[in-house]
Design an enzyme around this catalytic site. Sequence first.
Site, mmCIF file in Angstrom:
data_model
loop_
_atom_site.group_PDB
_atom_site.id
_atom_site.type_symbol
_atom_site.label_atom_id
_atom_site.label_comp_id
_atom_site.label_asym_id
_atom_site.label_seq_id
_atom_site.Cartn_x
_atom_site.Cartn_y
_atom_site.Cartn_z
ATOM 1 N N GLU A 204 0.799 -1.223 0.000
ATOM 2 C CA GLU A 204 0.000 0.000 0.000
ATOM 3 C C GLU A 204 0.837 1.281 0.000
ATOM 4 O OE1 GLU A 204 -2.890 -0.197 3.135
ATOM 5 O OE2 GLU A 204 -4.044 -1.772 2.141
ATOM 6 N N GLU A 326 -5.433 -8.755 0.353
ATOM 7 C CA GLU A 326 -6.342 -8.432 1.450
ATOM 8 C C GLU A 326 -7.718 -8.178 0.843
ATOM 9 O OE1 GLU A 326 -5.256 -5.156 3.961
ATOM 10 O OE2 GLU A 326 -3.160 -5.763 4.138
#
Length: 708
Positions: A204, A326
Amino acid sequence: MGNLNIKLGTNIKLAKTKLLFFLFFIGISNYAQEVSVDIHLNVLHTIGTNSTFERSKFITIHANQLEKDWDGDNFTPDLRNDFLNGYDVYLGRDTGGITWILNNVEEDPTRLGFADPTDIASRGENSRNSFASQSKLHSYENRKNLVIAAQLHPFWTGESQKATTKGWKIASPTATGEYMGRYFNEFHGQNGQKQPAWVEVINEPAYEALGGKKDYTHSLQEIADFHVEVADAIRAQNSNLKIGGYTAAFPDFETGDFQRWMNRDKLFVDVAGEKMDFWSWHLYDFPAIGGKTDLRSGSNVEATFDMMDQYSMLKLGHTKPYVISEYGAQTHDYDRQGWTAMRDWLFLKVQNSLMMSFMERPDDITIAIPFTIVKAEWGYNHEKGYPYSARLMRKTNEPESYTGTWIYTDRVKFYQLWKNVKGKRIAIKATDFDIQVDAYVDGKKGYIILNSLESIPTQINLNFFDSYSTQISAIVKKHLTLSGVAPILEQENISPSTTNVVLGAESTMILEYTFENEITIDETSDEVKYFADDYLKPINASKASFFHINNVEKTGVFGEAVLRISIGREHGKQLIPTLKVNDKIIKVPEDWRGYDQADKGQFFGTLEIPVPYDLIKTNNEIFVEFPDFGGHISSTVMQVFNFSDDFSTLGVMESPIDRIKINLFPNPANKSFQVKLPTQYLGASFIMYNTSGVKLSQQVISKENTLI
């Protein structure tokens, strides 16, 4: 479900083991909460090259077996065995080990900003030897489809860079990649853990750096360049690893009328696409954010995949696989407090809805990992006294106190629900986009999976089709639904003659069938996607957009086709276009998967439009026109299903006239057969035709039973 007993007349011949008729119904009463699901037991559904349920891709947890979270004061003496073997679960992701070592490794004394190769090798040897001595962990290596990701810090070398805990900073992306390559060489293989299946360059990176979820002005250029340099440096050390990125937290392509796509995801494909083996995404619903609902589940996630795939085809000449490292729900309004069953429910319902979409892409999804951590004690907030929310385990006395033996949270219900599912994929179809379906057969076992995107309960009418006499001896029903403020997993044995079930709102049901004999699978439905020659076209009022979908292969005379048109538009704009395929007007359903996206910034979703199979050509022209201005057509994709025989069933729920195609399985002994029709057709008059179009009879189906 109504039973219709039909006597064979002189115009009907028993030429095959199954017959096909067209029934035209008039005066039908539709029930909004009643959906028909057609299951073809003997039809193998292959998507690309995949025809099985791969548990290692979909039944996973965000964990590695080496984690200490598995140990401790648990309700069972061996939590790894109870959970991983007991529920047939696969290990998915590790971000801790590679990060901890970089934080603690010495700097190379001859090259400032590089990790010391000698120290890496020494630490790696110690790690491998330690693993080799822990024999109880070795059997879980075969439960790994492992993703290893580098955390943002200290790997990131751009603005906001942070030093390691040793006090030195990485010199460059090349230094980051060199460390990662050496890490995999020294800590994996030989007598250590096996090499990871997938390597994410960094976790991220855009989450902090580019202005948050709603930003669409900042460029991803520095992050894309970082991925290229890191990937090259990793491969210089280890050329066998699969490397991908950019591990996007929010791939919200439509934000800023697709400016976010242009500045981030398109840019990443343009700059780093050739260097990536896969795309890495994190996909979350926000079911409770400031009292609002902001969901990907349904049409939004479909549009997101289709747009990325289509641009990949246009830019690179092929699609790339996905690592969904995720996914699930971010439950903002329930966070920063003690454990609650309701928060687990919000996660569970999203987990099932998103996974059903992933399962429709088994060739493209390499792994999908729900963001469920074993215990996450590292995330406990000691200052305010609340635990990390995304946990498989909780302490017995939560939420009153953080004390007691470790027991499962309600997130375990997902794994209990899916525990037995395996086998070959068979053809299944629902008459409503909001009911997601899938089905598998394994010997004498069959698994029918139903997931609801509806906010109210739905009656599901189950219509089985088979070329053989297949008797059901038992059915086990598992129903994951909400009761009050807590999820429950209802499990019961139901009658083998059951033909309808009630699926709860936003709930998931798996029906496990046991048949008297093994199912014979001898027909095929082969699914392939074809992409248009253009994408992201602006919508102008009453001005047509044209797309061409070429090189379509039809392998026979039977099949189905679905045109997938994805659009991004402001709320209040028309979502249903005028559509022509090869100059023929096609009716566009005024429905799509999931909700209206009212709490999102704008609508971004996929319209799934049935197109007559015989209308599809090798090269096809698509005409799309909206009456008003604004937004974009983001992608145009054709799903083509080539059938080995004409076993399709259509249940187009339109009043006053429906056209439904039904397979009938006759009994030659008494020249009669029985077909089970959805209850919404009872009381309707109909005209029966044979497949040659010859009218056979006109009757009324009584609410009890009518002989014809």
